[in-house]
Each structure stands twice: as C-alpha cells, then as structure tokens.
Write a protein that holds these residues in place. Sequence first.
Motif, PDB file in Angstrom:
ATOM      1  N   ARG A  36      47.262  39.548  27.876  1.00 12.14           N
ATOM      2  CA  ARG A  36      48.059  40.804  28.266  1.00 12.14           C
ATOM      3  C   ARG A  36      49.142  40.177  28.558  1.00 12.14           C
ATOM      4  O   ARG A  36      49.866  39.098  28.992  1.00 12.14           O
TER       5      ARG A  36
ATOM      6  N   VAL B 267      45.251  46.795  29.634  1.00 12.05           N
ATOM      7  CA  VAL B 267      43.747  46.270  29.703  1.00 12.05           C
ATOM      8  C   VAL B 267      43.563  45.304  28.881  1.00 12.05           C
ATOM      9  O   VAL B 267      43.365  45.077  27.948  1.00 12.05           O
TER      10      VAL B 267
ATOM     11  N   ASN C 152      39.869  42.016  30.552  1.00 15.44           N
ATOM     12  CA  ASN C 152      38.585  41.232  31.182  1.00 15.44           C
ATOM     13  C   ASN C 152      38.691  40.128  31.940  1.00 15.44           C
ATOM     14  O   ASN C 152      39.450  39.703  30.822  1.00 15.44           O
TER      15      ASN C 152
ATOM     16  N   THR D 226      31.926  39.660  32.082  1.00 16.32           N
ATOM     17  CA  THR D 226      33.414  40.409  32.637  1.00 16.32           C
ATOM     18  C   THR D 226      33.279  41.049  34.035  1.00 16.32           C
ATOM     19  O   THR D 226      32.374  41.544  34.017  1.00 16.32           O
TER      20      THR D 226
ATOM     21  N   THR E  51      36.678  43.985  34.702  1.00 11.04           N
ATOM     22  CA  THR E  51      37.789  44.578  34.270  1.00 11.04           C
ATOM     23  C   THR E  51      38.854  44.099  35.443  1.00 11.04           C
ATOM     24  O   THR E  51      38.094  43.885  36.637  1.00 11.04           O
ATOM     25  N   TYR E  52      40.138  44.554  35.097  1.00 10.00           N
ATOM     26  CA  TYR E  52      41.423  43.954  36.067  1.00 10.00           C
ATOM     27  C   TYR E  52      41.535  44.670  36.457  1.00 10.00           C
ATOM     28  O   TYR E  52      41.414  44.567  38.230  1.00 10.00           O
ATOM     29  N   GLU E  53      40.970  46.127  36.483  1.00 13.03           N
ATOM     30  CA  GLU E  53      40.794  46.856  37.527  1.00 13.03           C
ATOM     31  C   GLU E  53      40.011  46.584  38.489  1.00 13.03           C
ATOM     32  O   GLU E  53      39.729  46.824  40.355  1.00 13.03           O
ATOM     33  N   GLY E  54      38.716  46.197  38.104  1.00  8.90           N
ATOM     34  CA  GLY E  54      37.634  46.308  39.380  1.00  8.90           C
ATOM     35  C   GLY E  54      38.121  44.673  39.823  1.00  8.90           C
ATOM     36  O   GLY E  54      37.441  44.442  40.741  1.00  8.90           O
ATOM     37  N   CYS E  55      38.866  43.652  39.072  1.00  6.42           N
ATOM     38  CA  CYS E  55      38.826  42.412  40.315  1.00  6.42           C
ATOM     39  C   CYS E  55      39.873  42.550  41.221  1.00  6.42           C
ATOM     40  O   CYS E  55      40.004  42.427  42.542  1.00  6.42           O
TER      41      CYS E  55
END
Length: 320
Positions: free
Chosen positions: A3, A9, A11, A91, A93-97
């Motif tokens: 990243r 985007v 994970n 996994t 996601t970045y947003e989920g994290c």
Amino acid sequence: MERGNQTGVGNFLLQGFSEELNMQSFFFGLFLSILLVTFTGNLLIFLAICSDSHLHTPMYFFLSNLSFADICFTSTTIPKMLLNIQTLNKTITYEGCLSQIFFFIVFGCLDNLLLTVMAYDRFVAICHPLHYSLIMNPRFCGLLALGSWCISVMGSLLETLTLLGLSFCKNMEIPHFFCDLPEVLKLSCSDTLINNIVVYFVTIVLGLFPLSGILFSYSQIFSSILRISSTRGKYKAFSTCGSHLSVVSLFYGTGLGVYLSSAVTSSPRTSLVASVMYTIVTPMLNPFIYSLRNRDMMGALAAFLRKVVPLSIRTIIGLS
C-alpha cells in the motif's frame, strides 16, 4: 501486497488463534457459544429492566445501558472472527478494519465510562442517601448516559481518523483475532508519533481518569460503610455495590492484564489470550454477576420470561 497510501485498496490478514485446520471447528463452536450466551444474557437483562417499572431506578438504568454496550462490544469482533473461521478466509478489508477499530473503541470506552457513572451512583446512594433522589434525578441520569456515549464516540473518532494518513508496508498480517489498534500501528511504514500521542491522550482521559473516579468513589464508600455501627447495616450497604465492584475488578483486571502481558513479553500469543478475557469473557460474565446475587433482578427476569415464554416450556424449565 503493498500500500503506498491510505487511498489504495488492500486487505489485512487476521491470524487468529490457530493455523491447524482440525482446531477450527473447536474455536468456531466455542466462540459461537460465547456469543450466544453473551447476547442472550445481556439482552434478557436489558429487556427485564425495561419491562419492570420497579427497576426504573438510576442503578438499573445504567445497567441496561451497560448490557446494551456489552452486546455491541462483543458484536464488533466475534461475528467477523466466526465468518473467517467458517470460510477459512482470514482477510479483512482496510475499510472493515477501520470500522472495527472505531466501534471497538467506542463500546470499550463506553463500558469504562458507564462503570464510572455506576460507581458515582453507588457513592451518592451510600454516602449521601438523603440527597440521592435529588442528585440522581432522571434528567441528570440521562445526561450522564448521553455524555458517556458522546465522549466515547469523540474519543474513538480521534483515534480512528488519525489512521487515515498512514501508509502500510507489504506485511499486513495482524497477530490477533480482530483489528487491534496497537497491532495495526505496528504495520505502518509512516511515522506514528502523532498516532501514539493520540492513543496515550485518549487512554489517560478515557481510561485513567475514570479509573481514578471509581477508586475515589469506592474509597469514600468503604469509609462510610466502616462508620456504620451494625454488622447487618454494613452488609446491606456493601451488598448494594458488590456486583458492580466485581464487574469493575473483572474489567480492569483483565484489561490491565493485556497491557502488562504486552509489556513483559513480546509474544503475540500471550497478548492474544489476555485480550480474550476483557473483550469476550467479561461481557459474557456481566449478566451472571448482576443477576445471580440480585433478588430484584432475578424476580424481574422471571416475570419477563413468564410473559414471553410459552406455558409448556415454562413448565419444563420450572418457571411456572
């Protein structure tokens, strides 16, 4: 997986508890059972308090908020962990994290502040009983609960928003079963000085200050109890705050255990096991602590179950 900045985007990988496939079914069953017990126990406490007019007092009002917060606190971590175990996909996601970090901090801080408010309620009830109704009036109690929610959200926003400016390297593996903020910060390739300052600031404001308030409240409570002449009076006064003191000890004891274990050992596994205690086990035990030794709570639960459980089932479990 690399990243370059926070807009890319990617994970994260949640390592969880075990890499062995034959252990996945065990962990899935264990934590599904814990989730169901936690959800059911806290939901019953919440509904029983709402349905029984005799429990519409400050102490039980704050307890209903605590039960709701515990349901949400557990729901931020266990469902995602169960999904990862079931799908064999680690996994997130970045947003989920980021979302998980935000809600985890919100409800963790809310638990902390509500326990502080409940300690203050017990302090007023025991040390200033003649002024209790005047001080702990419905409007003031509502403001205390609303303030706890607002402060928790603002503190969480402060910690979460500072993550948006970080970039992350190739190693995106988190040695945990959820996105724990300190572990996420370790994966950043950016300078995390500001983030660490914010974390320490929020910890002091929403951690140490409330704990100091609880310790002060109970020092005054114990001092007042010792001045009571009769043994029966001392027991009655102490019994009104015994359950809360047990929950406070469990919450802070396990929470401090996480940080002490992290400081003493660098083993992620030790920190992982310690985290389970205050993130999963404590919310599960709270309903039992507040109900088993509380006659009013047990009576309200029994009355509520009589309303919602069919007669045939009540006969089987002995509620009729």
